[in-house]
Design a protein around this motif. Structure first.
Motif, PDB file in Angstrom:
ATOM      1  N   ILE A 260       0.718  -1.120  -0.127  1.00 19.13           N
ATOM      2  CA  ILE A 260       0.204  -0.078  -0.156  1.00 19.13           C
ATOM      3  C   ILE A 260       0.994   1.329   0.123  1.00 19.13           C
ATOM      4  O   ILE A 260       1.674   1.359   0.940  1.00 19.13           O
ATOM      5  CB  ILE A 260      -0.923   0.115   1.354  1.00 19.13           C
ATOM      6  CG1 ILE A 260      -1.932  -1.144   1.325  1.00 19.13           C
ATOM      7  CG2 ILE A 260      -1.779   1.240   1.035  1.00 19.13           C
ATOM      8  CD1 ILE A 260      -2.032  -1.792   2.673  1.00 19.13           C
ATOM      9  N   LEU A 261       0.296   2.143  -1.034  1.00 24.74           N
ATOM     10  CA  LEU A 261       1.291   3.359  -1.061  1.00 24.74           C
ATOM     11  C   LEU A 261       0.310   4.495  -0.673  1.00 24.74           C
ATOM     12  O   LEU A 261      -1.100   4.437  -0.988  1.00 24.74           O
ATOM     13  CB  LEU A 261       1.810   3.587  -2.309  1.00 24.74           C
ATOM     14  CG  LEU A 261       3.188   3.162  -2.931  1.00 24.74           C
ATOM     15  CD1 LEU A 261       3.230   3.373  -4.136  1.00 24.74           C
ATOM     16  CD2 LEU A 261       4.333   3.956  -2.097  1.00 24.74           C
ATOM     17  N   GLY A 262       0.680   5.460  -0.021  1.00 26.29           N
ATOM     18  CA  GLY A 262      -0.041   6.492   0.573  1.00 26.29           C
ATOM     19  C   GLY A 262      -1.003   6.578   1.616  1.00 26.29           C
ATOM     20  O   GLY A 262      -1.999   7.135   1.647  1.00 26.29           O
ATOM     21  N   ALA A 263      -0.339   5.777   2.543  1.00 25.92           N
ATOM     22  CA  ALA A 263      -1.135   5.655   3.748  1.00 25.92           C
ATOM     23  C   ALA A 263      -0.458   5.125   4.715  1.00 25.92           C
ATOM     24  O   ALA A 263       0.563   4.580   4.604  1.00 25.92           O
ATOM     25  CB  ALA A 263      -2.258   4.580   3.629  1.00 25.92           C
ATOM     26  N   THR A 264      -0.571   5.777   6.164  1.00 27.60           N
ATOM     27  CA  THR A 264       0.242   5.258   6.907  1.00 27.60           C
ATOM     28  C   THR A 264      -0.114   3.781   7.893  1.00 27.60           C
ATOM     29  O   THR A 264      -1.127   3.339   7.413  1.00 27.60           O
ATOM     30  CB  THR A 264       0.109   6.424   8.162  1.00 27.60           C
ATOM     31  OG1 THR A 264      -1.173   6.246   8.760  1.00 27.60           O
ATOM     32  CG2 THR A 264       0.433   7.410   7.703  1.00 27.60           C
ATOM     33  N   VAL A 265       0.820   3.259   8.567  1.00 30.02           N
ATOM     34  CA  VAL A 265       0.416   1.983   9.306  1.00 30.02           C
ATOM     35  C   VAL A 265      -0.754   2.240   9.897  1.00 30.02           C
ATOM     36  O   VAL A 265      -1.579   1.347  10.121  1.00 30.02           O
ATOM     37  CB  VAL A 265       1.884   1.694   9.990  1.00 30.02           C
ATOM     38  CG1 VAL A 265       1.508   0.611  11.088  1.00 30.02           C
ATOM     39  CG2 VAL A 265       2.935   1.494   9.100  1.00 30.02           C
ATOM     40  N   GLN A 266      -0.807   3.612  10.606  1.00 32.35           N
ATOM     41  CA  GLN A 266      -1.892   3.460  11.473  1.00 32.35           C
ATOM     42  C   GLN A 266      -3.386   3.396  10.833  1.00 32.35           C
ATOM     43  O   GLN A 266      -4.178   2.968  11.086  1.00 32.35           O
ATOM     44  CB  GLN A 266      -1.938   4.729  12.418  1.00 32.35           C
ATOM     45  CG  GLN A 266      -2.792   4.978  13.484  1.00 32.35           C
ATOM     46  CD  GLN A 266      -2.697   6.174  14.448  1.00 32.35           C
ATOM     47  OE1 GLN A 266      -1.653   6.756  14.122  1.00 32.35           O
ATOM     48  NE2 GLN A 266      -3.722   6.556  15.034  1.00 32.35           N
ATOM     49  N   GLN A 267      -3.327   4.427   9.793  1.00 36.94           N
ATOM     50  CA  GLN A 267      -4.354   4.432   9.065  1.00 36.94           C
ATOM     51  C   GLN A 267      -5.111   3.098   8.307  1.00 36.94           C
ATOM     52  O   GLN A 267      -5.999   2.388   8.467  1.00 36.94           O
ATOM     53  CB  GLN A 267      -4.276   5.449   7.692  1.00 36.94           C
ATOM     54  CG  GLN A 267      -4.349   6.778   7.980  1.00 36.94           C
ATOM     55  CD  GLN A 267      -3.975   7.616   6.791  1.00 36.94           C
ATOM     56  OE1 GLN A 267      -2.972   7.209   6.067  1.00 36.94           O
ATOM     57  NE2 GLN A 267      -4.560   8.662   6.485  1.00 36.94           N
ATOM     58  N   ILE A 268      -3.926   2.224   8.036  1.00 34.29           N
ATOM     59  CA  ILE A 268      -4.300   1.039   7.460  1.00 34.29           C
ATOM     60  C   ILE A 268      -4.630  -0.151   8.467  1.00 34.29           C
ATOM     61  O   ILE A 268      -5.629  -0.835   8.360  1.00 34.29           O
ATOM     62  CB  ILE A 268      -2.909   0.453   6.725  1.00 34.29           C
ATOM     63  CG1 ILE A 268      -2.631   1.207   5.649  1.00 34.29           C
ATOM     64  CG2 ILE A 268      -3.289  -1.266   6.360  1.00 34.29           C
ATOM     65  CD1 ILE A 268      -0.984   0.985   5.047  1.00 34.29           C
ATOM     66  N   GLY A 269      -4.130  -0.002   9.719  1.00 33.87           N
ATOM     67  CA  GLY A 269      -4.499  -0.935  10.663  1.00 33.87           C
ATOM     68  C   GLY A 269      -6.007  -0.404  11.120  1.00 33.87           C
ATOM     69  O   GLY A 269      -6.897  -1.307  11.384  1.00 33.87           O
ATOM     70  N   ASP A 270      -6.503   0.919  11.213  1.00 33.68           N
ATOM     71  CA  ASP A 270      -7.676   1.195  11.536  1.00 33.68           C
ATOM     72  C   ASP A 270      -8.593   0.958  10.606  1.00 33.68           C
ATOM     73  O   ASP A 270      -9.787   0.069  10.838  1.00 33.68           O
ATOM     74  CB  ASP A 270      -7.853   2.839  11.645  1.00 33.68           C
ATOM     75  CG  ASP A 270      -7.056   3.249  12.862  1.00 33.68           C
ATOM     76  OD1 ASP A 270      -6.527   2.674  13.789  1.00 33.68           O
ATOM     77  OD2 ASP A 270      -6.798   4.378  12.900  1.00 33.68           O
ATOM     78  N   ILE A 271      -8.462   0.748   9.363  1.00 34.86           N
ATOM     79  CA  ILE A 271      -9.294   0.441   8.177  1.00 34.86           C
ATOM     80  C   ILE A 271      -9.641  -1.188   8.202  1.00 34.86           C
ATOM     81  O   ILE A 271     -10.665  -1.658   8.189  1.00 34.86           O
ATOM     82  CB  ILE A 271      -8.598   0.748   6.814  1.00 34.86           C
ATOM     83  CG1 ILE A 271      -8.775   2.563   6.515  1.00 34.86           C
ATOM     84  CG2 ILE A 271      -9.263   0.289   5.683  1.00 34.86           C
ATOM     85  CD1 ILE A 271      -8.273   3.013   5.514  1.00 34.86           C
ATOM     86  N   ALA A 272      -8.390  -1.839   8.539  1.00 32.94           N
ATOM     87  CA  ALA A 272      -8.317  -3.192   8.806  1.00 32.94           C
ATOM     88  C   ALA A 272      -9.337  -3.698   9.691  1.00 32.94           C
ATOM     89  O   ALA A 272     -10.137  -4.398   9.840  1.00 32.94           O
ATOM     90  CB  ALA A 272      -7.064  -3.927   8.942  1.00 32.94           C
ATOM     91  N   ALA A 273      -8.989  -2.871  11.051  1.00 32.23           N
ATOM     92  CA  ALA A 273      -9.939  -3.416  12.180  1.00 32.23           C
ATOM     93  C   ALA A 273     -11.391  -2.968  11.959  1.00 32.23           C
ATOM     94  O   ALA A 273     -12.295  -4.058  12.341  1.00 32.23           O
ATOM     95  CB  ALA A 273      -9.586  -2.501  13.414  1.00 32.23           C
TER      96      ALA A 273
END
Ligand SMILES: Nc1ncnc2c1ncn2[C@@H]1O[C@H](COP(=O)(O)OP(=O)(O)OP(=O)(O)O)[C@@H](O)[C@H]1O
Length: 600
Positions: A260-273
């Protein structure tokens, strides 16, 4: 006269070697106070560019300036530029110290400067060793020491880390950073970004002779997005959730992971959750400058398997280098400590310090006054400069030749008489003397013609009939391969003088069998003297004027008053539309005189 800025300008520079377009319309600036990396793969045109900057090769088009002047018009080049293009050509049996002493003598700097620079580069304990026995890294240091003799304002180094061991590279990094921090200018080339990444603040990346990026290294870094690799329990579900969140640069990988490009680790974690997708692993890949370098330069002799793409695009356009302000003064910053291996025992001082200004040669650079004749145009046309080694100052030659460096008689290969300007190389080497660099123009002599432009002559120079061997629209007849600028062309045949060089009785310091075809009574670097008994009969193209103290000699017109320093994008001084008064037309140049020495 120069503007003293320490600024290097390369403007629309082009060089064609026959069908080979070595450099194509290259433009960049190098500012003082920073270390600029000049990067590109093999054959990108780096060395050719540096050679043009140093007046060793005539450009096909465009121009370069240092301190607002083309190199050949710098009055005191070694005080302005120290350059190392290749760390070779040392006389094998001459000691490092004697090598430097020879240059000290010709530059008019005190002999102790040789030991200072030896210590500065960490060769203090090797000063009595013959340079022929030096390792590549030690030769690099000796070449750097030679370039530093004149305490220059600008350093230009081609692949300086080549041959240095890790300790040497670390030392060089510290040295160059300190040198730049003292308000000076450093331009170093390399084909390895990783080699110089920790040293440079600015970077000019070229490929195929063209600029790919020019700007601060930090901006280049920032332009690269980090990539996040996750290992989800359900890749399809995560991709859908990310796209719904308008994160579209998502690439499922063959192993089930998602990039994934253009997103932080935190953003991705939140969306996955939120989507109820478990993540078994998250990895952030920082942008890799080396990878970006490959991206920018790929295609030129790129090996298979060179990584391509994936990290986004480099910043648009070519950022202009940022001028530094509030720079430290020369001498403020220590240069760090050279590695122990070459340290001179019992010499704590002298290195670890910035080069000190010394009386006689270390005084601040003289700035000519507008409207006054440039240095060397006084009544005495003495002290014409011998051909200049890399990093040499255009110091008046010592009467009687350079002093012997610790030997009786004259130093090996040196003439016991004033060197002929643009004359054959002195230090006893066939072809090129060691480490000699271009000094096309002789201080005090008539301005050498600027480099040619394609189809039109450089501004300020009338179109002259083309000389044999001269590039169309270019400077006077180019030299032969191996010729050093300021020196004679290399002889085409052994024992045969190159074109324009008369066979004359051998002169000390001149290569056996040939000597410059200088006219009787001609001053070094000057046009032929008027015939005896015909005072006021100047050479063609020069106005006869009565000689005054402090004015050019009889028969020489007043030199042109200096116009303001050129602005970026403007041609350098002297490149006016009209031929400046009293400048020697090209065809009047004597062989081996003035002119650019490189093979055009
Ligand atoms: N005197 C010359 N005659 C013909 N071609 C030349 C000459 N000098 C350079 N070239 C060509 O110009 C191109 C640029 O060469 P240059 O040496 O400037 O590249 P470079 O970036 O310094 O490479 P490297 O990193 O390998 O030293 C190459 O294709 C080279 O072969």
């Amino acid at each position: 006269m120069h503007d003293g800025s320490g600024r290097i300008v390369v403007q629309n520079l082009t060089k064609n070697f026959g069908q080979v377009a070595a450099v194509q319309n290259l433009s960049f600036h190098v500012e003082p106070g920073s270390v600029t990396g000049f990067l590109g793969p093999n054959g990108a045109g780096k060395t050719t560019t540096l050679r043009m900057l140093l007046g060793l090769v005539a450009p096909t088009a465009g121009w370069t300036t240092i301190n607002g002047q083309p190199f050949h018009r710098l009055e005191n080049p070694a005080r302005v530029v120290g350059a190392v293009l290749e760390a070779q050509g040392f006389h094998p049996s001459r000691t490092a110290r004697d090598h430097l002493r020879v240059y000290c003598a010709a530059m008019g700097v005190p002999e102790q400067r040789a030991d200072e620079v030896l210590n500065l580069v960490g060769l203090g304990s090797a000063g009595n060793r013959a340079a022929g026995g030096f390792s590549l890294g030690m030769k690099q240091r000796l070449a750097l020491a030679t370039a530093l003799l004149g305490d220059p304002q600008v350093l230009v180094l081609d692949e300086p880390a080549n041959g240095l061991d890790p300790e040497g590279i670390a030392w060089l990094r510290t040295f160059l950073k300190a040198f730049a921090a003292s308000g000076r200018t450093v331009l170093i080339s390399s084909h390895l970004l990783a080699e110089v990444e920790q040293t440079i603040d600015h970077v000019v990346i070229i490929s195929h002779g063209q600029t790919r990026y020019n700007g601060p290294l930090d901006e280049l870094r920032k332009s690269q997005q980090s990539r996040v690799i996750v290992q989800p329990a359900d890749a399809n579900k995560l991709v859908t959730a990310l796209q719904e969140a308008e994160i579209s640069n998502v690439t499922p990988l063959p192993d089930g992971k998602v990039a994934i490009l253009g997103a932080t680790v935190q953003q991705i974690g939140d969306i996955a959750a939120k989507a109820g997708v478990a993540l078994y692993g998250v990895q952030e890949e920082k942008a890799d400058l080396e990878h970006l370098f490959f991206q920018l330069t790929s295609g030129q002799y790129a090996a298979p398997g060179v990584p391509q793409g994936g990290y986004g695009t480099p910043p648009g356009g070519y950022a202009q280098p940022v001028a530094q302000s509030g720079q430290a003064q020369p001498g403020q910053q220590p240069y760090g400590t050279p590695p122990q291996g070459y340290q001179q025992p019992g010499q704590p001082g002298g290195w670890g310090q910035a080069p000190q200004q010394q009386g006689g040669w270390g005084a601040p650079q003289q700035q000519g006054q507008p409207g006054t004749p440039p240095e060397g145009w006084g009544a005495q046309q003495q002290g014409q400069q011998a051909g200049t080694p890399e990093g040499w100052a255009a110091q008046p030659h010592q009467p009687g030749g350079p002093p012997a460096p610790g030997q009786a008689g004259t130093p090996e290969g040196w003439a016991a008489q004033p060197h002929q300007p643009g004359g054959p190389p002195a230090p006893g080497q066939p072809g090129t003397p060691e480490s000699w660099a271009a000094q096309p123009h002789q201080a005090g002599g008539p301005p050498a013609p600027p480099h040619g432009q394609p189809s039109t002559p450089p501004e300020g120079w009338a179109v002259q009939p083309q000389q044999p061997g001269q590039q169309p629209g270019g400077p006077p007849a180019p030299g032969q391969p191996g010729q050093q600028a300021g020196g004679p062309p290399a002889p085409a045949q052994p024992g045969t003088p190159p074109e324009g060089w008369a066979t004359q009785p051998h002169q000390p310091g001149a290569p056996e069998g040939w000597a410059p075809a200088q006219q009787p009574g001609q001053q070094p670097g000057m046009p032929p003297a008027p015939p005896q008994g015909q005072p006021g009969n100047p050479p063609d193209g020069r106005a006869a004027q009565p000689q005054q103290p402090g004015t050019p000699p009889e028969g020489w017109g007043q030199p042109p008053a200096a116009p303001p320093a050129p602005q970026p994008g403007q041609p350098p001084e002297g490149w006016n539309q009209q031929q400046p008064p009293n400048q020697q037309p090209q065809q009047e140049q004597q062989p081996g005189q003035g002119g650019v020495g490189g093979n055009a």
